[in-house]
Structure formats: structure tokens, C-alpha cells
Motif scaffolding. Structure first.
Motif, PDB file in Angstrom:
ATOM      1  N   GLY A  92      -6.621  -0.539  -4.031  1.00  0.00           N
ATOM      2  CA  GLY A  92      -6.799  -1.439  -5.180  1.00  0.00           C
ATOM      3  C   GLY A  92      -6.721  -2.899  -4.774  1.00  0.00           C
ATOM      4  N   VAL A  93      -5.788  -3.214  -3.869  1.00  0.00           N
ATOM      5  CA  VAL A  93      -5.655  -4.588  -3.368  1.00  0.00           C
ATOM      6  C   VAL A  93      -6.928  -4.993  -2.633  1.00  0.00           C
ATOM      7  CG1 VAL A  93      -4.424  -6.075  -1.732  1.00  0.00           C
ATOM      8  CG2 VAL A  93      -3.137  -4.545  -3.233  1.00  0.00           C
ATOM      9  N   ARG A 116     -10.051  -5.607  -4.796  1.00  0.00           N
ATOM     10  CA  ARG A 116     -10.139  -6.867  -5.540  1.00  0.00           C
ATOM     11  C   ARG A 116     -10.905  -7.925  -4.762  1.00  0.00           C
ATOM     12  NH1 ARG A 116      -4.252  -6.081  -6.506  1.00  0.00           N
ATOM     13  NH2 ARG A 116      -4.177  -4.833  -8.378  1.00  0.00           N
ATOM     14  N   THR A 119       1.435   7.629   0.455  1.00  0.00           N
ATOM     15  CA  THR A 119       2.223   6.952  -0.566  1.00  0.00           C
ATOM     16  C   THR A 119       1.597   5.628  -0.984  1.00  0.00           C
ATOM     17  OG1 THR A 119       4.252   7.964   0.255  1.00  0.00           O
ATOM     18  CG2 THR A 119       4.509   5.987  -1.097  1.00  0.00           C
ATOM     19  N   TYR A 120       1.134   4.852  -0.003  1.00  0.00           N
ATOM     20  CA  TYR A 120       0.693   3.486  -0.288  1.00  0.00           C
ATOM     21  C   TYR A 120      -0.817   3.291  -0.333  1.00  0.00           C
ATOM     22  CZ  TYR A 120       5.547   2.218   0.207  1.00  0.00           C
ATOM     23  OH  TYR A 120       6.898   2.126   0.023  1.00  0.00           O
ATOM     24  N   PRO A 132      -3.358   4.501  -2.202  1.00  0.00           N
ATOM     25  CA  PRO A 132      -4.023   4.220  -3.491  1.00  0.00           C
ATOM     26  C   PRO A 132      -3.812   2.779  -3.973  1.00  0.00           C
ATOM     27  CG  PRO A 132      -2.901   6.341  -3.583  1.00  0.00           C
ATOM     28  CD  PRO A 132      -2.480   5.685  -2.294  1.00  0.00           C
ATOM     29  N   LYS A 133      -2.592   2.281  -3.877  1.00  0.00           N
ATOM     30  CA  LYS A 133      -2.318   0.905  -4.312  1.00  0.00           C
ATOM     31  C   LYS A 133      -3.017  -0.101  -3.395  1.00  0.00           C
ATOM     32  CE  LYS A 133       2.153   1.609  -6.493  1.00  0.00           C
ATOM     33  NZ  LYS A 133       3.585   1.312  -6.444  1.00  0.00           N
ATOM     34  N   MET A 134      -3.004   0.161  -2.110  1.00  0.00           N
ATOM     35  CA  MET A 134      -3.583  -0.787  -1.161  1.00  0.00           C
ATOM     36  C   MET A 134      -5.109  -0.796  -1.246  1.00  0.00           C
ATOM     37  SD  MET A 134      -1.024  -2.288  -0.088  1.00  0.00           S
ATOM     38  CE  MET A 134       0.194  -1.807  -1.305  1.00  0.00           C
ATOM     39  N   ARG A 147       1.171  -5.094   1.525  1.00  0.00           N
ATOM     40  CA  ARG A 147       0.204  -5.826   0.692  1.00  0.00           C
ATOM     41  C   ARG A 147      -0.280  -7.091   1.410  1.00  0.00           C
ATOM     42  NH1 ARG A 147      -1.189  -6.543  -4.774  1.00  0.00           N
ATOM     43  NH2 ARG A 147       0.115  -4.790  -5.363  1.00  0.00           N
ATOM     44  N   GLU A 187       6.453  -2.424   0.375  1.00  0.00           N
ATOM     45  CA  GLU A 187       5.128  -2.462  -0.248  1.00  0.00           C
ATOM     46  C   GLU A 187       4.550  -3.876  -0.216  1.00  0.00           C
ATOM     47  OE1 GLU A 187       3.139  -1.850  -4.628  1.00  0.00           O
ATOM     48  OE2 GLU A 187       4.801  -0.535  -4.077  1.00  0.00           O
ATOM     49  N   GLU A 247      -2.727 -12.206  -7.151  1.00  0.00           N
ATOM     50  CA  GLU A 247      -1.702 -12.070  -6.109  1.00  0.00           C
ATOM     51  C   GLU A 247      -0.585 -13.107  -6.227  1.00  0.00           C
ATOM     52  OE1 GLU A 247      -1.569  -9.573  -3.999  1.00  0.00           O
ATOM     53  OE2 GLU A 247      -3.535  -8.727  -4.453  1.00  0.00           O
TER      54      GLU A 247
END
Length: 187
Positions: free
Chosen positions: A38-39, A42, A31-32, A34-36, A79, A75, A143
Motif C-alpha cells: 500500500g505504501v 501510493r 506480516t508486513y 500487505p501494508k508496505m 515504511r 513497521e 506520510e
């Protein structure tokens, strides 16, 4: 065949993951992740290193799930762990604060031309920043951290954080001007 949901809500999924249920942990990760990624991406230029940072971050997430208090966003909690893990990675790579000389060298570094301004191109511009500039820029501009928080996270003074942000913005602005993407009156 009738499909029965194993987890009715995120809280139940977190509790099952904290108790060591591998299926629940896999579901949280899927679930998380893909987003993480991306974090982490960066902060860390190389995608493979960013993936390593993310995996190490998830190890920490799973080890400390029982400390999550269900206050605020789950989330957001993940993060913060990923940001700290990314910064830790930068420190291990001997994260340093850059002076004006390094700034001048990086200002002359070519970045591949991109016809339109898209997120991939912006990421390339951010990637071209020196580690110190990039970390401060991402923490502040993306952020939303304040300079006092950035200074504590990176182990630098607040004025160094502000200086690094100023130089990062200037370098990005100069690169955009070179590409004729921004013009007069847009600063």
C-alpha cells in the motif's frame, strides 16, 4: 496436536530473521507485505511495478535488519525503507519536476467517474497526478513529511516541494469539483 509458537514476540522474530532464518523472514514478509505494498502503491501507479519496488525494499530490509535498534516502531522503520525505495524507483524513471504547461495538460486528463468517494477512487485521483506532484503530495499529506525532508529525499528545493504540493492539491480539488463531490465552502 499441540501448536507451539516459534516466536514469542516481534523482537525475537526480528533477531531470528537477521540471523538468516528463512522461516522467520517469511513470517516478517507475510506480516508486513500487505501494508508496505500500500505504501509503495501510493508512489507507483502500476501495481506490478509497486510490487517490484516492495520486493526490492524487503531485500534491503533483510540485508539491514541488524542495524535496527529496537527504538521506535519496526513497521515505521520498514515504511521508511519502502518510501525511499519508491522514490528511488521514481528517480530511475527520470522523475522530473513539472511546470505549468504539464499541469494544464494533466488538468484536462479525464478520470473515470465514481459515484461515491471511496479510497479506490481517491487512489485513482492521486494516480492521475504527474509523478512529481504525486510524490510530494503523498510524502506531505499521507506520510507526514515536512517540506525540508521532502526536498532532501527528492533532490529539489524546498520551494519546489511547496509549489508541487500546491499544484497537486489544486488539481485534486478541481477534479473533485468536476465530479460535484466538493462544493462551495469546503475548501
Amino acid at each position: 496436536m499441540k501448536i507451539i509458537p516459534f516466536y514469542k514476540n516481534e523482537k525475537q522474530l526480528i533477531k531470528r530473521s537477521a540471523s538468516g532464518n528463512r522461516e522467520a523472514q517469511q513470517r516478517l514478509y507475510n506480516t508486513y507485505a500487505p501494508k508496505m505494498l500500500g505504501v509503495c502503491r501510493r508512489y507507483v501507479k502500476d501495481v506490478q511495478f509497486a510490487e517490484d519496488v516492495m520486493v526490492n525494499g524487503f531485500v534491503k530490509v533483510f540485508k539491514s535488519l541488524d542495524t535496527f535498534k529496537y527504538e521506535g516502531s519496526f513497521e515505521g522503520w520498514i515504511r521508511k525503507i519502502m518510501v525511499r525505495e519508491s522514490i528511488s524507483h521514481l528517480r530511475k524513471r527520470q522523475f522530473v519536476v513539472y511546470d505549468g504547461e504539464v499541469y494544464e495538460q494533466m488538468a484536462n486528463k479525464d478520470i473515470a467517474m465514481a459515484p461515491e468517494l471511496d479510497t479506490e477512487y481517491i487512489q485513482l485521483l492521486i494516480d492521475a497526478l504527474p509523478d512529481g506532484y504525486r510524490a510530494v503530495f503523498v510524502l506531505f499529506a499521507i506520510e507526514g513529511y515536512k517540506h525540508t525532508e521532502i526536498a532532501k529525499l527528492l533532490g529539489v528545493s524546498e520551494s519546489t516541494s511547496k509549489s508541487q504540493l500546491f499544484k497537486a492539491r489544486k488539481l485534486l480539488r478541481d477534479k473533485l469539483k468536476e465530479q460535484n463531490i466538493i462544493g462551495y465552502g469546503t475548501e
